[in-house]
Write a protein that holds these residues in place. Structure first.
Motif, short mmCIF file in Angstrom:
data_model
loop_
_atom_site.label_atom_id
_atom_site.label_comp_id
_atom_site.label_asym_id
_atom_site.label_seq_id
_atom_site.Cartn_x
_atom_site.Cartn_y
_atom_site.Cartn_z
N PHE A 193 -20.31 8.42 -15.79
CA PHE A 193 -19.89 7.90 -16.40
C PHE A 193 -18.78 6.83 -17.78
O PHE A 193 -18.14 6.63 -17.55
N LEU A 194 -19.87 7.33 -18.40
CA LEU A 194 -20.22 6.52 -19.98
C LEU A 194 -18.78 7.60 -20.67
O LEU A 194 -18.70 8.98 -20.52
N LYS A 195 -17.42 7.24 -21.36
CA LYS A 195 -16.37 7.94 -21.66
C LYS A 195 -16.81 7.58 -23.67
O LYS A 195 -16.21 6.71 -23.28
N GLN A 196 -16.17 8.14 -23.84
CA GLN A 196 -16.59 8.02 -25.71
C GLN A 196 -15.44 7.82 -26.36
O GLN A 196 -14.16 9.25 -25.97
N ALA A 197 -14.90 7.26 -26.82
CA ALA A 197 -13.84 7.17 -27.64
C ALA A 197 -13.60 7.96 -28.92
O ALA A 197 -15.19 8.57 -29.58
N GLY A 198 -12.71 8.90 -29.40
CA GLY A 198 -12.40 10.21 -30.48
C GLY A 198 -11.55 10.92 -30.11
O GLY A 198 -10.44 10.58 -29.11
N GLU A 199 -11.72 11.50 -30.22
CA GLU A 199 -10.43 13.01 -30.35
C GLU A 199 -11.35 14.29 -30.00
O GLU A 199 -11.74 14.91 -30.91
N ILE A 200 -10.66 14.83 -29.04
CA ILE A 200 -11.39 15.91 -29.00
C ILE A 200 -10.19 17.16 -29.02
O ILE A 200 -8.58 17.11 -29.49
N THR A 201 -10.77 18.69 -29.66
CA THR A 201 -10.32 19.28 -30.05
C THR A 201 -9.87 20.50 -29.05
O THR A 201 -10.73 21.16 -28.71
N VAL A 202 -8.47 20.77 -29.34
CA VAL A 202 -8.19 22.00 -28.10
C VAL A 202 -7.68 22.82 -28.61
O VAL A 202 -6.55 22.81 -29.64
N SER A 203 -7.64 23.81 -28.54
CA SER A 203 -7.48 25.53 -29.26
C SER A 203 -6.78 26.66 -28.84
O SER A 203 -7.65 27.22 -27.56
N ILE A 204 -5.78 26.99 -28.75
CA ILE A 204 -5.40 28.19 -27.15
C ILE A 204 -5.15 29.51 -29.05
O ILE A 204 -4.73 29.29 -29.69
N GLY A 205 -5.74 30.26 -28.24
CA GLY A 205 -5.86 31.63 -28.33
C GLY A 205 -4.66 32.03 -28.53
O GLY A 205 -3.64 32.11 -27.54
N PRO A 206 -4.67 33.47 -29.23
CA PRO A 206 -3.27 34.45 -29.02
C PRO A 206 -3.73 35.27 -27.71
O PRO A 206 -4.76 35.20 -27.42
N ALA A 207 -2.51 35.11 -26.95
CA ALA A 207 -1.95 35.75 -26.18
C ALA A 207 -2.74 37.12 -25.98
O ALA A 207 -2.52 38.28 -26.92
N ILE A 208 -3.71 37.87 -24.91
CA ILE A 208 -4.42 39.24 -24.85
C ILE A 208 -3.63 40.01 -23.95
O ILE A 208 -3.70 39.61 -22.72
N ASP A 209 -3.15 40.79 -24.52
CA ASP A 209 -1.90 41.37 -23.66
C ASP A 209 -2.77 42.46 -22.83
O ASP A 209 -3.34 43.15 -23.20
#
Length: 247
Positions: A193-209
Motif C-alpha cells: 500500500f505504501l509508495k515511497q517518494a524518490g527517483e526510480i532509475t530506468v536503464s534501457i540497454g542496446p538493442a539485441i539483433d
C-alpha cells in the motif's frame, strides 16, 4: 507523510478507475491504436498522481538505444510501477500478462479492452503459442510487445530463471530485443500500500539483433545484460550474490 501520500494516491486511483473502465468498454470497437490512446490516458493520469502526490519520479538512461520500427522488450519485474511507466517511456506497448488479472473489477475490465496478450500461465506450450501468434499480430500493428521474463514480481536483489516466451517471439519475428533494468521495487514493493517518494532509475540497454540467434541465445544475452546492469546500478542489493554468467 508517506502514509498520507499513499492514501491520497489510493483515493485518486479509486475515483479514476471505475469510470475509465466504462470508457474502455465503450472504446472497444475502435481501432487498436486509437483504443490504446483513449484508454492509455488513464495511465498518464496515474503517473501524474505518482509524481505530484506520492513524489515518485523517474529518470531514463539509454533512450538513444530505442530503435525505430518494431521491437520486443524484456524487462526486469519488481513492481506494478513498470507496467504503468513503460507505457509513457516507450512507443505503444502491448504487455503479456496473466489472464487472472482480467477478473479484477473495473481494472481488469479496462485491461481486457486494451491491445494486450492475456495468457494462461498453466497452459504450457499453448501459452507460448499464444504469445507467438498474438505477439506477431501486435508487432505488425506497430506495438512493442513487452514481456517480464521472470514471470512474476521479484524483490530487489533477487531473480529467477528467465522464461523463453519473449525471446521466442523475437526469434520467430526477427524483431530486436530491448533489455530494461530498473529499481522500482525500492519504492513500490509488491502488493504494498505504501509508495515511497524518490527517483526510480530506468536503464534501457542496446538493442539485441536477434537474426540468426536461437531463443535460448537471445534469452541468455538479455538476462546477462539486465542482471549485470542491475548489479552496476544498484550494487547494494547484490553484495553477496553471484555475478551472472556472460552471454
Amino acid at each position: 507523510m508517506t502514509f498520507i501520500r499513499s492514501l491520497l494516491f489510493f483515493v485518486i486511483l479509486f475515483v479514476l478507475t471505475p469510470p475509465y473502465s466504462l470508457l474502455a468498454i465503450l472504446a472497444r470497437p475502435l481501432p487498436a491504436r486509437v483504443r490504446y490512446r483513449v484508454i492509455g490516458f488513464w495511465t498518464h493520469m496515474v503517473m501524474w498522481a505518482l509524481y505530484w502526490v506520492v513524489g515518485l519520479r523517474h529518470r531514463v538512461i539509454g533512450r538513444e538505444n530505442l530503435p525505430k520500427g518494431k521491437a520486443v522488450v524484456l524487462c526486469k519485474h519488481q513492481s506494478a510501477w513498470e507496467t504503468l511507466a513503460l507505457q509513457v517511456i516507450l512507443p505503444p506497448v502491448a504487455f503479456v500478462f496473466k489472464r487472472e488479472l482480467l477478473r479484477i473489477p473495473f481494472f481488469g475490465w479496462g485491461l481486457g479492452c486494451m491491445p494486450m496478450i492475456a495468457i494462461d500461465r498453466g497452459a504450457g506450450k499453448d501459452a507460448l503459442t499464444q504469445v507467438e501468434e498474438q505477439g506477431a499480430r501486435l508487432l505488425d500493428l506497430g506495438f512493442w510487445v513487452t514481456v517480464f521474463p521472470e514471470g512474476t514480481r521479484m524483490p530487489p536483489g533477487q531473480t529467477r530463471r528467465y522464461k523463453i516466451g519473449g525471446a521466442r517471439l523475437a526469434e520467430v519475428t526477427g524483431a530486436p530485443v530491448i533489455p530494461i533494468a530498473h529499481n522500482a521495487g525500492d519504492f513500490w514493493k509488491r502488493n504494498a500500500f505504501l509508495k515511497q517518494a524518490g527517483e526510480i532509475t530506468v536503464s534501457i540497454g542496446p538493442a539485441i539483433d536477434t537474426r540468426g540467434l536461437t531463443s535460448e541465445q537471445i534469452n541468455r544475452q538479455a538476462q546477462a545484460w539486465i542482471e549485470s546492469e542491475m548489479r552496476r546500478l544498484f550494487p547494494h542489493h547484490y553484495e553477496n550474490a553471484p555475478v551472472p554468467a556472460a552471454a
